[in-house]
Scaffold this motif. Structure first.
Motif: not given
Length: 145
Positions: A31-42
């Motif tokens: 659902s986000a516009s980000i295709k390359n990066g990182q996901a932080l799960v906390f």
């Protein structure tokens, strides 16, 4: 660099239980516009944890039994002397849950490549409830381009 945040809620069962939250994280990325990066799960609780591992029923039961052996609920813990602490009326006896949580992770950071979590073939993001049943929240932050 855009940063997008989301909280997901998880209803947990009594005792130690493990929830695969990989799909919820991927749906947020979709659902986000980000295709390359990182996901932080906390994990936002002191008696929960996160890990990346295989989501296989028999392995998860092995993990649950192993964690119970590391910090048995029946052992004597100073934290459980509720009469010696200032606590809410509904405070649970849960020192074992805190100890197990400290042996696991509070957060995981997963690369996002071409809009997908860059997990290996058998890897899943697992949320560990160590003191349920409760309503829990997990914070997800996606950053990148």
């Amino acid at each position: 660099m855009p940063i997008i945040n989301k909280l997901i809620e998880i209803e947990t069962k009594p005792g130690i239980n493990i929830h695969n939250i990989t799909q919820q994280i991927q749906e947020f990325i979709d659902s986000a516009s980000i295709k390359n990066g990182q996901a932080l799960v906390f994990s936002r609780h002191t008696t929960t944890a996160l890990a990346i591992n295989e989501n296989e029923v028999r392995l998860l039961e092995d993990v649950r039994v192993f964690l119970q052996k590391l910090a048995p609920e029946s052992d004597r813990y100073l934290h459980n002397d509720l009469h010696l602490r200032d606590v809410p009326e509904d405070e649970p006896i849960n020192a074992h849950s805190h100890l197990i949580a400290m042996m696991l992770n509070t957060s995981e950071t997963i690369p996002v490549v071409d809009g997908k979590l860059a997990l290996g073939t058998w890897q899943s993001v697992l949320f560990f409830e160590l003191d349920g049943p409760r309503k829990r929240t997990v914070f997800i932050q996606i950053s990148g381009e």
